[in-house]
Scaffold this motif. Structure first.
Motif, PDB file in Angstrom:
ATOM      1  N   PHE A   1     -55.403 -51.568  45.702  1.00  0.00           N
ATOM      2  CA  PHE A   1     -54.530 -51.314  46.844  1.00  0.00           C
ATOM      3  C   PHE A   1     -55.005 -52.101  48.068  1.00  0.00           C
ATOM      4  O   PHE A   1     -54.220 -52.785  48.727  1.00  0.00           O
ATOM      5  N   PHE A   2     -56.304 -52.043  48.341  1.00  0.00           N
ATOM      6  CA  PHE A   2     -56.808 -52.758  49.525  1.00  0.00           C
ATOM      7  C   PHE A   2     -56.749 -54.267  49.349  1.00  0.00           C
ATOM      8  O   PHE A   2     -56.502 -55.002  50.298  1.00  0.00           O
ATOM      9  N   ALA A   3     -56.992 -54.703  48.082  1.00  0.00           N
ATOM     10  CA  ALA A   3     -56.875 -56.136  47.824  1.00  0.00           C
ATOM     11  C   ALA A   3     -55.462 -56.604  48.159  1.00  0.00           C
ATOM     12  O   ALA A   3     -55.249 -57.669  48.738  1.00  0.00           O
ATOM     13  N   PHE A   4     -54.488 -55.776  47.822  1.00  0.00           N
ATOM     14  CA  PHE A   4     -53.097 -56.106  48.108  1.00  0.00           C
ATOM     15  C   PHE A   4     -52.834 -56.031  49.616  1.00  0.00           C
ATOM     16  O   PHE A   4     -52.167 -56.881  50.200  1.00  0.00           O
ATOM     17  N   LEU A   5     -53.420 -55.019  50.242  1.00  0.00           N
ATOM     18  CA  LEU A   5     -53.191 -54.770  51.667  1.00  0.00           C
ATOM     19  C   LEU A   5     -53.582 -55.969  52.522  1.00  0.00           C
ATOM     20  O   LEU A   5     -52.887 -56.310  53.487  1.00  0.00           O
ATOM     21  N   ILE A   6     -54.678 -56.642  52.176  1.00  0.00           N
ATOM     22  CA  ILE A   6     -55.136 -57.722  53.049  1.00  0.00           C
ATOM     23  C   ILE A   6     -54.204 -58.922  53.032  1.00  0.00           C
ATOM     24  O   ILE A   6     -54.282 -59.772  53.904  1.00  0.00           O
ATOM     25  N   THR A   7     -53.329 -59.013  52.040  1.00  0.00           N
ATOM     26  CA  THR A   7     -52.408 -60.155  52.038  1.00  0.00           C
ATOM     27  C   THR A   7     -51.247 -59.924  53.008  1.00  0.00           C
ATOM     28  O   THR A   7     -50.572 -60.861  53.415  1.00  0.00           O
ATOM     29  N   ILE A   8     -51.042 -58.659  53.404  1.00  0.00           N
ATOM     30  CA  ILE A   8     -49.870 -58.340  54.245  1.00  0.00           C
ATOM     31  C   ILE A   8     -49.924 -59.020  55.616  1.00  0.00           C
ATOM     32  O   ILE A   8     -48.949 -59.670  56.005  1.00  0.00           O
ATOM     33  N   PRO A   9     -51.044 -58.940  56.370  1.00  0.00           N
ATOM     34  CA  PRO A   9     -51.060 -59.605  57.680  1.00  0.00           C
ATOM     35  C   PRO A   9     -50.713 -61.084  57.573  1.00  0.00           C
ATOM     36  O   PRO A   9     -49.925 -61.594  58.369  1.00  0.00           O
ATOM     37  N   LEU A  10     -51.274 -61.734  56.560  1.00  0.00           N
ATOM     38  CA  LEU A  10     -50.997 -63.159  56.403  1.00  0.00           C
ATOM     39  C   LEU A  10     -49.518 -63.389  56.178  1.00  0.00           C
ATOM     40  O   LEU A  10     -48.890 -64.253  56.807  1.00  0.00           O
ATOM     41  N   ILE A  11     -48.936 -62.575  55.299  1.00  0.00           N
ATOM     42  CA  ILE A  11     -47.513 -62.755  54.996  1.00  0.00           C
ATOM     43  C   ILE A  11     -46.675 -62.548  56.250  1.00  0.00           C
ATOM     44  O   ILE A  11     -45.767 -63.331  56.567  1.00  0.00           O
TER      45      ILE A  11
ATOM     46  N   ASN B   1     -63.345 -40.152  33.816  1.00  0.00           N
ATOM     47  CA  ASN B   1     -62.431 -41.256  33.558  1.00  0.00           C
ATOM     48  C   ASN B   1     -61.390 -41.368  34.667  1.00  0.00           C
ATOM     49  O   ASN B   1     -61.108 -42.464  35.160  1.00  0.00           O
ATOM     50  N   SER B   2     -60.850 -40.247  35.073  1.00  0.00           N
ATOM     51  CA  SER B   2     -59.799 -40.302  36.097  1.00  0.00           C
ATOM     52  C   SER B   2     -60.395 -40.737  37.431  1.00  0.00           C
ATOM     53  O   SER B   2     -59.748 -41.436  38.206  1.00  0.00           O
ATOM     54  N   LYS B   3     -61.664 -40.372  37.672  1.00  0.00           N
ATOM     55  CA  LYS B   3     -62.318 -40.836  38.895  1.00  0.00           C
ATOM     56  C   LYS B   3     -62.412 -42.360  38.892  1.00  0.00           C
ATOM     57  O   LYS B   3     -62.153 -43.025  39.889  1.00  0.00           O
ATOM     58  N   SER B   4     -62.763 -42.859  37.723  1.00  0.00           N
ATOM     59  CA  SER B   4     -62.896 -44.310  37.603  1.00  0.00           C
ATOM     60  C   SER B   4     -61.555 -45.001  37.845  1.00  0.00           C
ATOM     61  O   SER B   4     -61.475 -46.023  38.534  1.00  0.00           O
ATOM     62  N   ILE B   5     -60.503 -44.439  37.281  1.00  0.00           N
ATOM     63  CA  ILE B   5     -59.169 -45.029  37.470  1.00  0.00           C
ATOM     64  C   ILE B   5     -58.776 -44.983  38.941  1.00  0.00           C
ATOM     65  O   ILE B   5     -58.263 -45.957  39.505  1.00  0.00           O
ATOM     66  N   LEU B   6     -59.065 -43.855  39.586  1.00  0.00           N
ATOM     67  CA  LEU B   6     -58.731 -43.697  41.006  1.00  0.00           C
ATOM     68  C   LEU B   6     -59.429 -44.779  41.832  1.00  0.00           C
ATOM     69  O   LEU B   6     -58.826 -45.446  42.670  1.00  0.00           O
ATOM     70  N   PHE B   7     -60.710 -44.954  41.519  1.00  0.00           N
ATOM     71  CA  PHE B   7     -61.490 -45.952  42.266  1.00  0.00           C
ATOM     72  C   PHE B   7     -60.899 -47.342  42.097  1.00  0.00           C
ATOM     73  O   PHE B   7     -60.714 -48.083  43.063  1.00  0.00           O
ATOM     74  N   GLN B   8     -60.522 -47.633  40.853  1.00  0.00           N
ATOM     75  CA  GLN B   8     -59.937 -48.947  40.600  1.00  0.00           C
ATOM     76  C   GLN B   8     -58.643 -49.135  41.372  1.00  0.00           C
ATOM     77  O   GLN B   8     -58.403 -50.196  41.958  1.00  0.00           O
ATOM     78  N   SER B   9     -57.811 -48.099  41.411  1.00  0.00           N
ATOM     79  CA  SER B   9     -56.527 -48.231  42.116  1.00  0.00           C
ATOM     80  C   SER B   9     -56.761 -48.445  43.604  1.00  0.00           C
ATOM     81  O   SER B   9     -56.037 -49.219  44.239  1.00  0.00           O
ATOM     82  N   VAL B  10     -57.781 -47.784  44.160  1.00  0.00           N
ATOM     83  CA  VAL B  10     -58.074 -47.954  45.584  1.00  0.00           C
ATOM     84  C   VAL B  10     -58.438 -49.408  45.869  1.00  0.00           C
ATOM     85  O   VAL B  10     -57.940 -50.020  46.819  1.00  0.00           O
ATOM     86  N   ILE B  11     -59.278 -49.975  45.004  1.00  0.00           N
ATOM     87  CA  ILE B  11     -59.671 -51.375  45.203  1.00  0.00           C
ATOM     88  C   ILE B  11     -58.454 -52.283  45.168  1.00  0.00           C
ATOM     89  O   ILE B  11     -58.264 -53.143  46.017  1.00  0.00           O
TER      90      ILE B  11
END
Lengths: 281, 252, 227
Positions: free
Chosen positions: A22-32, A10-20
């Motif tokens: 995080f990167f989804a958020f990261l890609i908005t930074i250059p644009l901003i 379960n914790s592996k699954s949560i970790l994986f979700q948080s990574v996704i």
């Protein structure tokens, strides 16, 4: 099933979700960052004077980019007039005859065309058009039109292909001739998709510099003659930003801001269109 | 008056080299409800689509033989004319999503560019929707999009659209397979009404439906018309072993 | 086998079991009259309840198959036949218990000579055989055997038709046998009903089986039979 390590899994699954996330958020930074930077630099340059005047020679204060605005508008307009009918009709053909040989090869050509670097298209147009009629807005339009084609063709094709075949059958079973089925049923039902494809293709070509460098060339005066060199927004940015003068740099920032806003607006309009006019099937 | 409306004589159909309908001979009377059943791939839908020449829309599809509609061979007629004379209702309800309910009913006229006065259109819309038992449900929302209706209502709208063209014959290609049981029974009830004015040919996977709605039933197997008989006879004592195996669920 | 086929097998085997029970009821009733055994007669009366419950069970099973499987063609005909055969068998069960009741009610044993001379015993054996043969015809879906039942029923009818005379003769010979003679006449009348019921059953068997023996290739002559 062995559930003894469920907690770990379960914790592996949560970790994986948080990574996704995080990167989804990261890609908005250059644009901003880009947005903020250009707004900061450019917004102050934009005023009525800026929008309605041609650039002043070095040393003189003020000056604007009206020649570039008008030039871009004319060239994009002419490019659209040339590319849209061809693109939409070709798109209809590809979606209707996806299994034919011709469709396969023309589809392949469209893909390759989409991959051709814009500078290469510029060179080709230089040899074809510029060497016969000289540097001109028309040559720039042709280059932009060619760049537009693949986007319009593909978006039209994809949109129409998503329409259920039952729709066409419904019309055909009423005795409607083929051309009317296409014009009265298929195209209207796919209209939002086709329109958003057009918007996206305009947003794409309006920022193109490379094919304009040696076709439309650039012009520091307001010109509406298609057969004469013409200024464009991306070219004005390129030209002034690479100059050594601070005044011209400011002009370039202002022009960047205008261009950015325009592209942003087109994208937003596209989104609104697709959402609002989306046909419920 | 000649009582036969459709007559197939040695009708054959192919998809490329695949011979899907083999030498079908069948004669259908006016105001009859005909159910066409058979296992998947038996050629029943192809045969149905052959009647209004929708079959040939598929690349590589060919047909030979005769299908006589009022003693004229549809294979020699103008496709546009054939399809206007023969209505068709499909598996999934397919109202035009860009048109309102009203426009959907008169779509056959609109899309063909046939000029009809507003008053005439009003009459056609009301008559067709009444015949398809939909008028009372939609009379207050005629100008809403047809796609907002429920599945059963959409299918009845498609039936209204077919009726509006005043066809002699209406073909149904598994008309209720995408509908829930309530909608199905509303469409089935409609068949009984429609029978008084039109001739219906219904392709169905649902044997009970064939038994419930039809006067005569045709059973197709491997492209052949195996048996065509009174529905009551067919479901109590079929004449062919293959028919019996199919309707009793003992198929291979 | 499809679930429907399993259900139909089930109905069929229930029907066969009921059939066996009814046959044994008839046999026991015969034993009761020939041996004047009141115990056996009582047993028949008690077992009649089982026949009745069989009938209800088969009725309900058929009802369920109709409701749940919507049977058509041969299945439909089989179930319709099963329902009717069920009723016929129950009636034969009633007849057996009716005969047993006579044994219980009769104050004295039946005269063997009288039973012979009136043809009762012969008739009884034939009735039992007919019932057994209809069962075999049913189990094997044998329409030839089923058709033979009609002929064989004539034997029962003859004995029945002659019974007023034969019974009258018994009474003429010995007026003391009058009550027994009347019982014999009643039994003959009942056995005649067994023949009729068997005939009905044979008709049902033909009705359901003939749906399978299909008239081939009615008009076009092109259709081929697969099996």
């Amino acid at each position: 099933m062995n559930l003894s390590n469920a907690g770990y899994r379960n914790s592996k699954s949560i970790l994986f979700q948080s990574v996704i996330v995080f990167f989804a958020f990261l890609i908005t930074i250059p644009l901003i960052i880009v947005l903020l930077y250009i707004i900061e630099k450019g917004v102050l340059q934009v005023n009525w004077h800026f929008l309605t005047n041609v650039p002043k020679p070095v040393g003189e204060k003020g000056g604007g980019i009206v020649n570039a605005l008008v030039g871009s508008a004319i060239m994009v307009g002419v490019a659209s007039v040339m590319a849209l009918p061809i693109g939409i009709l070709a798109g209809i053909y590809l979606s209707e005859n996806s299994k034919s040989k011709l469709a396969y090869y023309s589809g392949l050509c469209v893909d390759i065309l989409q991959g051709v670097p814009s500078i290469v298209i510029g060179i080709v147009i230089y040899y074809w058009v510029v060497l016969t009629i000289g540097y001109s807005g028309l040559a720039g339009s042709v280059a932009l039109g060619i760049m537009m084609l693949p986007i319009v063709i593909r978006s039209t094709e994809q949109t129409l292909r998503l329409l259920p075949p039952s729709l066409k059958e419904a019309a055909l079973s009423l005795g409607v001739p083929y051309h009317r089925v296409i014009l009265k049923v298929i195209v209207p039902c796919g209209f939002a998709g086709i329109l958003s494809g057009i918007m996206l293709s305009i947003a794409r070509i309006i920022g193109e510099t490379a094919p304009l460098l040696f076709t439309a060339l650039g012009n520091s005066f307001l010109s509406t003659n298609l057969l004469k060199p013409m200024e464009s927004l991306p070219h004005v940015i390129y030209y002034y930003a690479t100059s050594p003068y601070d005044d011209w740099h400011d002009l370039a920032w202002g022009a960047s801001f205008i261009l950015l806003m325009f592209v942003l607006l087109l994208n937003i309009i596209t989104k609104v269109i697709t959402r609002k006019w989306k046909i419920q099937l | 008056m000649e009582n036969t409306i459709v007559k197939a004589e040695n009708y054959n159909a192919w998809f490329g080299d695949n011979h899907v309908v083999k030498d079908v001979n069948i004669s259908i009377n006016r105001n009859e409800v005909i159910a066409v059943m058979g296992p998947s791939g038996c050629g029943k839908t192809t045969f149905l689509r052959g009647i209004n020449r929708m079959h040939e829309l598929i690349p590589g599809a060919t047909a030979k033989g005769k299908i006589l509609l009022d003693s004229q061979n549809v294979l020699d007629m103008n496709v546009i004319y054939v399809r206007a004379k023969i209505g068709m209702v499909f598996q999934r309800p397919n109202p035009f999503p860009n048109l309102s309910i009203y426009e959907n009913v008169v779509a056959g006229y609109l899309l063909n560019g046939i000029k009809v006065s507003k008053a005439d259109k009003d009459v056609i819309v009301e008559k067709s929707l009444t015949s398809s038992a939909l008028w009372n449900e939609v009379k207050d929302s005629l100008h809403k999009k047809g796609t907002f209706l429920s599945g059963g209502q959409q299918q009845r709208l498609c039936i209204a659209r077919a009726i509006a063209m005043e066809p002699e014959l209406i073909l149904f290609d598994e008309p209720t397979s995408a509908l829930d049981p309530i909608s199905t029974s509303s469409v089935e009830a409609l068949f009984h009404e429609l029978k008084t004015k039109y001739t219906l040919i219904i392709v169905t996977h649902n044997m009970q439906q064939a038994a419930r709605v039809s006067d005569r039933t045709a059973f197709f197997y491997m492209g052949e018309l195996v048996e065509f008989d009174d529905t009551k006879q067919m479901f109590t004592a079929p004449a062919d072993q293959r028919t019996q195996n199919y309707i009793t669920g003992r198929f291979s | 086998m499809t679930p429907l086929e399993l259900e139909i097998e089930q109905v069929k085997s229930e029907l066969v079991s009921m059939w066996m029970l009814v046959q044994s009821q008839l046999n026991k009733a015969k034993e009761a009259i020939t041996l004047y055994d009141k115990d056996v007669a009582h047993e028949v009366l008690v077992k009649e309840k089982r026949v009745n419950s069989f009938e209800l069970k088969i009725d309900r099973d058929c009802e369920n198959v109709f409701a749940l499987y919507c049977p058509v063609a041969v299945d439909l005909r089989f179930l319709l036949a099963a329902l009717k055969i069920n009723t016929n068998l129950e009636r034969i069960g009633d007849i057996a218990s009716g005969i047993a009741q006579y044994v219980v009610d009769s104050p004295a044993n039946f005269d063997m000579a009288a039973m012979e001379s009136t043809g009762l015993l012969r008739m009884y054996d034939e009735a039992i055989n007919i019932l057994a043969d209809t069962r075999i015809a049913f189990e094997n879906e044998d329409t030839v055997l089923a058709r033979s039942i009609f002929k064989r029923d004539d034997v029962l009818d003859d004995i029945n038709d002659n019974s007023p005379n034969t019974v009258a003769e018994v009474i003429k010979k010995d007026a003391g046998l009058l009550p027994e003679a009347l019982y014999i006449l009643s039994i003959i009348r009942k056995l005649e009903r067994v023949g009729d019921q068997s005939k009905n059953i044979a008709e049902e068997i033909i009705f359901y089986v003939e749906a399978k023996i299909l008239k081939h290739a009615k008009s076009s002559g092109k259709l081929t039979e697969e099996d």
